[in-house]
Structure formats: C-alpha cells, structure tokens
Design an enzyme around this catalytic site. Structure first.
Site, short mmCIF file in Angstrom:
data_model
loop_
_atom_site.label_atom_id
_atom_site.label_comp_id
_atom_site.label_asym_id
_atom_site.label_seq_id
_atom_site.Cartn_x
_atom_site.Cartn_y
_atom_site.Cartn_z
N GLY A 46 46.44 47.81 36.10
CA GLY A 46 45.47 46.71 35.95
C GLY A 46 46.09 45.50 35.29
CG ASP A 74 44.25 39.64 39.29
OD1 ASP A 74 43.50 39.40 38.33
OD2 ASP A 74 44.22 40.71 39.94
C1 GLA Z 1 41.25 43.04 39.97
C2 GLA Z 1 41.11 41.93 40.98
C3 GLA Z 1 40.55 40.66 40.33
C4 GLA Z 1 39.28 40.96 39.54
C5 GLA Z 1 39.49 42.15 38.62
C6 GLA Z 1 38.22 42.57 37.92
O1 GLA Z 1 42.22 42.72 39.03
O2 GLA Z 1 42.35 41.65 41.57
O3 GLA Z 1 40.32 39.68 41.31
O4 GLA Z 1 38.20 41.13 40.39
O5 GLA Z 1 40.01 43.27 39.31
O6 GLA Z 1 37.82 41.59 37.02
#
Ligand code: GLA
Length: 401
Positions: free
Chosen positions: A134, A182
């Site tokens: 993440g 991101d």
């Molecule tokens: C992932 C996705 C982002 C966002 C997050 C949750 O990282 O790539 O675009 O939706 O999850 O906040």
C-alpha cells in the site's frame, strides 16, 4: 531521514550500480529518473469520487535508466525480477499480460493514446518500494517510466498531465480501478510537506508537518493487491451509491457533493453496503478538511484524533481493514508518544501510518514490533519517515534527493 528496522538503504549507491548495469547490458550510458513511493496520512478511498486526500512521498524509490535504440522496440529490464521484456509498438494493443512489465508498458500505451511520439528505447528498472504494502510501488514504476520516456522524446508535461497519463495506464491497461492520488503525489510531492489534494479540481496545498513528530509506517506484512478483488468491489459499491444520489438529489455529480443528510434520505434506495461505503467517504472528506485546519493550526493532537476516527470508519463502514492491521493500530495507540494511527492505502492488509513524537520514535518501533510479533507471530517492518520529494522535484535536482 528514513530508517528501516531491518536494513539501511542508500539509493545513491544503488543508482550508480543501476547505471553501470544498464551500460553493461545495453552498451550505452543511460539517463536516470527516480520516482518515490507514498504514504497517505488521511483521506482513504475518496479520490475516485472527486474527494480530498492528504498523502506525502516517502524515501523509497523506483529508478528508471533509459537510453535510445535505433529501432522502435521498447525493451524493459527489471533488476528486481532479473527479467527482460521486449515489445513492438503493436504489442501494446494486445493489452496486459498479468506481469510486472504491464506497468511500464501501460505507460507507453497511455502516451500513445495521447499521441505523444517517442522512439525505441532500452530501460532498466529497479526499486525498493515494498511491494503489495500500500505504498504505491505501482505508481512509482509508472511515474519513473513516464519521466524517462518523456525525456527521451524531448518533451515536458505538467504535473496534472503526468498524473493523468499514469492513472490511465493503471486503469486502462493494467486493469486496476484506482484513483488519481498515488500518481499525483508520486510525481508532484515536495520534501517536508504533506500534500492535500482536491481530486476533482487537482488543486493542492502543501502543508508542513510539525517538526517534533515523525511519520512511522508499519508494514503488517499482509499483502494486498489493488488490481484484484476487494478494491474493485468496494469501488463498485461506492459507485452504485453515488449513482442513486445523483439520480435522487439535485446538484450531486460526485459523492464529494453529497452530505450525510443527502445520504440518509436515499438510504432505502441503495444496498446497505453502498450506504456504509458512501458514509465512510462523506465523513472522510470532512475529516481531511479538518486535518488540514489542524495542521495549519499546529494542532497535532487534533490531527491524530482525526486519524483514529478515519481508521474506525475504514474498518467499520468501508470494511477494508483486517485483524492484523487492527491489532497494529491498537498496539500503536497504547504507546504514550503515538498521537494517531490508522490503516493507509487501498486496505485489506498493507501498512499502518502513525504519527509519533520524534524523541520516542525508535522506542515506538521496538514496542510495536515486539507486541505485534507476540500477537500474530509476524515480524513487522517499520520505516521512520519525513515527507520526501516527488519525481518532478527529483528531476530538477538532477536525480539526487
Ligand atoms: C489505492 C489506489 C488509490 C486510492 C487508495 C485508497 O492506493 O491506487 O487511488 O484509491 O487505494 O485511498
């Protein structure tokens, strides 16, 4: 400063090695581009309905070394996977192969969709952003790749375009239904600042974090993948709820426009799952705005309390946590120097993000690792971070952090 509980990384040394490997493999001196990973402080699952997020870049990177070829092939070598993939421009029309190369190939495809022309190239990729944690290893690969290809093509693009191009690579080629957060922060972050981004207008504020705290990332070591399963099904539930609101209430285009009263009035018209997912997003958007006010007022405690509330909402309304992550948050909040703790990123595993008094950060890491091991038998990795530069800033500084 960035420290890691199990190893100390020096990207500069790694970059020199990468440049040498590229030279050895392709017989040409390449140019190096770097893009960081990111951690989201608050504002989860709000980006794809035009809401607010507050991420920052972290000191892990993907590096891309690129040099031109005389034909039109795109050759990607991954130092992490020790594997080379060679593609003709036409191969990009065949779509994804469920392979690491989908990310850089998707970027080439996305540039093509924009009718941006570039010649053939050899590219060596290497990174230390933890995978499936993440922390945006995917966006980091995408942004490093686009920076490298654009340089080769002699083109510069503004931040919004770079982020949008990379997001399209992920949505349209890799098949992950992610939002813009991101790619935007990985490209546009500035050191010592968190970025509060309005995901509809793409306007952003760069906000200082208090100097007496550190951001500590704790990896539960439970892997998640945005490209599969739960992330997509949550997004479907959110979009179904958003559609009901759009239809039933005037002036609502995106969930971002809805209030809790709007949602309540439509409760019977949507599934219980959609209701809860939308409730998380509406309350989360308001928490991000309050978190901005807290940072501007230097109110760390207020900021931490909002993070704790955000975790409860993601766990209970969005159902995107897991027992290991909940246990990490509980452990963290027992430490007297921890101001706030929550799950970060797409969910279903990955990392927690914690705000900790700087003087006790090492002690916090030791305590969390120890108690998490006792509770789950898992060794967590911890990273003590400060906000880092994004790819555009790094490029202006000649690739050096
Ligand atoms: C992932 C996705 C982002 C966002 C997050 C949750 O990282 O790539 O675009 O939706 O999850 O906040």
């Amino acid at each position: 400063m960035q420290s890691r509980s199990t190893a100390v990384w020096s990207m500069d040394g790694m970059d020199d090695v990468l440049l040498a490997k590229h030279q050895e493999r392709y017989g040409a001196t390449g140019k190096l581009f770097r893009a960081p990973g990111r951690v989201n402080l608050i504002g989860e699952h709000t980006d794809y309905t035009g809401g607010f997020v507050m991420p920052m870049a972290i000191g892990f990177h993907t590096s891309a070394v690129v040099s031109p070829r005389h034909d039109h092939r795109m050759v990607f070598y991954s130092q992490n996977y020790r594997e080379e993939v060679s593609l003709e421009p036409n191969d990009l029309m065949k779509g994804r192969r469920d392979h690491w190369s989908d990310y850089p190939a998707g970027v080439a495809w996305s540039l093509g969709q924009e009718e941006i022309e570039f010649g053939g190239f050899n590219m060596t990729l290497s990174g230390n952003v933890p995978l499936g944690a993440g922390l945006s290893s995917s966006a980091s690969v995408e942004v490093a790749t686009v920076m490298a290809i654009l340089n080769l093509a002699g083109k510069g693009l503004p931040l919004e375009k770079i982020a949008t191009l990379c997001r399209r690579a992920e949505n349209g080629y890799v098949g992950a239904k992610s939002g813009i957060m991101d790619q935007f922060v990985v490209a546009g972050a500035v050191a010592h600042r968190a970025m509060m981004l309005d995901c509809r207008s793409l306007e952003f504020d760069l906000l200082p974090l208090p100097e007496n705290v550190r951001v500590v990332i704790v990896n539960s070591m439970v892997k998640h993948a945005v490209a599969t399963g739960e992330y997509g099904s949550r997004r479907d539930e959110v979009e179904a709820g958003q559609e009901v609101l759009r239809h039933e209430r005037t002036g609502i285009d995106l969930l971002r426009d809805a209030t809790l009263a709007d949602l309540e009035s439509c409760r019977e018209k949507m599934s219980p799952a959609s209701f809860h997912r939308c409730r998380h997003i509406i309350t989360e958007n308001s928490r991000v705005q309050k978190a901005r006010e807290a940072l501007l007022a230097g109110d760390v405690k207020g900021f931490g309390d909002l993070m704790v509330a955000a975790h409860a909402s993601l766990r209970d309304d969005f159902a995107a946590s897991c027992s290991e992550i909940d246990s990490l948050v509980e452990i963290a909040l027992r430490h007297p120097a921890c101001v706030g703790a929550r799950i970060t990123g797409g969910g279903f595993g990955g990392c927690t993000v914690n705000i900790v008094q700087v003087s006790a950060a090492d002690n916090f890491v030791a305590m969390v690792r120890n108690e998490y091991r006792q509770a789950t038998g898992i060794d967590a990795e911890c990273f003590i971070c400060e906000p880092a530069d994004g790819a555009l800033e790094l490029a202006t500084k000649g690739g050096k952090a």
